[in-house]
Design a protein around this motif. Sequence first.
Motif, PDB file in Angstrom:
ATOM      1  N   ASP A  20       0.818  -1.216   0.000  1.00  0.00           N
ATOM      2  CA  ASP A  20       0.000   0.000   0.000  1.00  0.00           C
ATOM      3  C   ASP A  20       0.849   1.261   0.000  1.00  0.00           C
ATOM      4  O   ASP A  20       0.356   2.361   0.281  1.00  0.00           O
ATOM      5  N   SER A  21       2.147   1.098  -0.286  1.00  0.00           N
ATOM      6  CA  SER A  21       3.119   2.202  -0.323  1.00  0.00           C
ATOM      7  C   SER A  21       3.349   2.852   1.036  1.00  0.00           C
ATOM      8  O   SER A  21       3.792   3.999   1.118  1.00  0.00           O
ATOM      9  N   ASN A  22       3.046   2.103   2.113  1.00  0.00           N
ATOM     10  CA  ASN A  22       3.379   2.579   3.451  1.00  0.00           C
ATOM     11  C   ASN A  22       4.861   2.339   3.727  1.00  0.00           C
ATOM     12  O   ASN A  22       5.392   1.271   3.422  1.00  0.00           O
ATOM     13  N   LEU A  23       5.506   3.330   4.324  1.00  0.00           N
ATOM     14  CA  LEU A  23       6.934   3.262   4.619  1.00  0.00           C
ATOM     15  C   LEU A  23       7.187   2.474   5.904  1.00  0.00           C
ATOM     16  O   LEU A  23       6.465   2.622   6.891  1.00  0.00           O
ATOM     17  N   PHE A  24       8.224   1.637   5.888  1.00  0.00           N
ATOM     18  CA  PHE A  24       8.725   1.064   7.139  1.00  0.00           C
ATOM     19  C   PHE A  24      10.223   0.820   7.014  1.00  0.00           C
ATOM     20  O   PHE A  24      10.784   0.776   5.919  1.00  0.00           O
ATOM     21  N   TYR A  25      10.867   0.722   8.163  1.00  0.00           N
ATOM     22  CA  TYR A  25      12.307   0.483   8.218  1.00  0.00           C
ATOM     23  C   TYR A  25      12.585  -0.810   8.972  1.00  0.00           C
ATOM     24  O   TYR A  25      11.910  -1.131   9.955  1.00  0.00           O
ATOM     25  N   MET A  26      13.572  -1.543   8.493  1.00  0.00           N
ATOM     26  CA  MET A  26      14.123  -2.681   9.218  1.00  0.00           C
ATOM     27  C   MET A  26      15.573  -2.334   9.545  1.00  0.00           C
ATOM     28  O   MET A  26      16.365  -2.061   8.636  1.00  0.00           O
ATOM     29  N   VAL A  27      15.891  -2.321  10.840  1.00  0.00           N
ATOM     30  CA  VAL A  27      17.235  -1.940  11.283  1.00  0.00           C
ATOM     31  C   VAL A  27      17.886  -3.165  11.921  1.00  0.00           C
ATOM     32  O   VAL A  27      17.447  -3.657  12.963  1.00  0.00           O
ATOM     33  N   PHE A  28      18.936  -3.668  11.289  1.00  0.00           N
ATOM     34  CA  PHE A  28      19.646  -4.857  11.740  1.00  0.00           C
ATOM     35  C   PHE A  28      20.856  -4.390  12.543  1.00  0.00           C
ATOM     36  O   PHE A  28      21.759  -3.746  12.000  1.00  0.00           O
ATOM     37  N   VAL A  29      20.859  -4.681  13.834  1.00  0.00           N
ATOM     38  CA  VAL A  29      21.866  -4.150  14.747  1.00  0.00           C
ATOM     39  C   VAL A  29      22.902  -5.222  15.049  1.00  0.00           C
ATOM     40  O   VAL A  29      22.577  -6.309  15.526  1.00  0.00           O
ATOM     41  N   GLY A  30      24.158  -4.914  14.788  1.00  0.00           N
ATOM     42  CA  GLY A  30      25.242  -5.833  15.103  1.00  0.00           C
ATOM     43  C   GLY A  30      25.442  -5.936  16.605  1.00  0.00           C
ATOM     44  O   GLY A  30      24.962  -5.113  17.377  1.00  0.00           O
ATOM     45  N   ALA A  31      26.166  -6.962  17.045  1.00  0.00           N
ATOM     46  CA  ALA A  31      26.402  -7.176  18.476  1.00  0.00           C
ATOM     47  C   ALA A  31      27.705  -7.937  18.654  1.00  0.00           C
ATOM     48  O   ALA A  31      28.304  -8.421  17.694  1.00  0.00           O
ATOM     49  N   LEU A  32      28.139  -8.022  19.926  1.00  0.00           N
ATOM     50  CA  LEU A  32      29.369  -8.740  20.235  1.00  0.00           C
ATOM     51  C   LEU A  32      29.313 -10.145  19.652  1.00  0.00           C
ATOM     52  O   LEU A  32      28.313 -10.851  19.806  1.00  0.00           O
ATOM     53  N   ASN A  33      30.406 -10.540  19.005  1.00  0.00           N
ATOM     54  CA  ASN A  33      30.565 -11.861  18.380  1.00  0.00           C
ATOM     55  C   ASN A  33      29.785 -12.009  17.082  1.00  0.00           C
ATOM     56  O   ASN A  33      29.775 -13.092  16.495  1.00  0.00           O
TER      57      ASN A  33
END
Length: 269
Positions: free
Chosen positions: A182-195
């Motif tokens: 439906d052309s709605n905006l969203f973000y996926m944020v992939f966060v790094g971590a130890l190891n």
Amino acid sequence: MHITNLISQYFGKFAKKEFPSFIQTAINNTYVKSLGLDMSEFRNPKYYKSLNDLFTRELAIQREIDTNEDSIVSPTDSLITECGNLDKDKLLQIKGMEYNVEELLTYHVSKENLAKVIDGSFMNFYLSPKDYHRYHAPCDFKVTKLIHVPGKLYPVNLKYLNKEIDLFCQNERVILECYDKDSNLFYMVFVGALNVGQMVFEFESAVETNVDTKEIKVYEYDNLNIKKAECLGYFKMGSTIAMIWEKDSIKLKKLTNKKVLFGTVINEK
């Protein structure tokens, strides 16, 4: 380079090493037993030639996914550490620890798009080392931009979420700018971590994480369409995904502190 990055690099070298089969099987079995991994949907631990292979294992038994086009599914097996609505431009890494959405998404996101997520919705997915580490498309969507932000690699477990201010904004992350049917905006944020030696994206091989650089890289796409449940890539250890939706585009289920699986419906239809 921060000490967390160095630790992660050394661990990554060990994890990708392929030992003789009898040693590797012992390593794999020890890991499975010590963390209590449920391998019922996966191959026998002896099949995997390195710890990386085991961490990034594919499902051997495919899951049934809700095909309703209005349903949004969890992209991962994870614990929902927080979810709800942004308070203007503020959202939570965990209760009592808020941060700014622009700092998370960076100045490479347009002012117009930042305005769309003000008072929007968010959900944080924490993957422990025992979880399935692949991430999938929560719905049919179009990717218009990928932003790779180098940074530290603090742990993202509950202990650190409760004590490290702006943890998600300090850590290395990869941001996908997406639009649904439906052309709605969203973000996926992939966060790094130890190891987490790497975050891998199957549609963009140029992304290299946990390397000695401070340069933010931006990749733009004209016609990159992803189908619901399609595998986007994987963490090479547990980490976190933060999802952020534009205002009034989704009604999330109340799932804070609940365990979800890839395929669990997270929205009220």
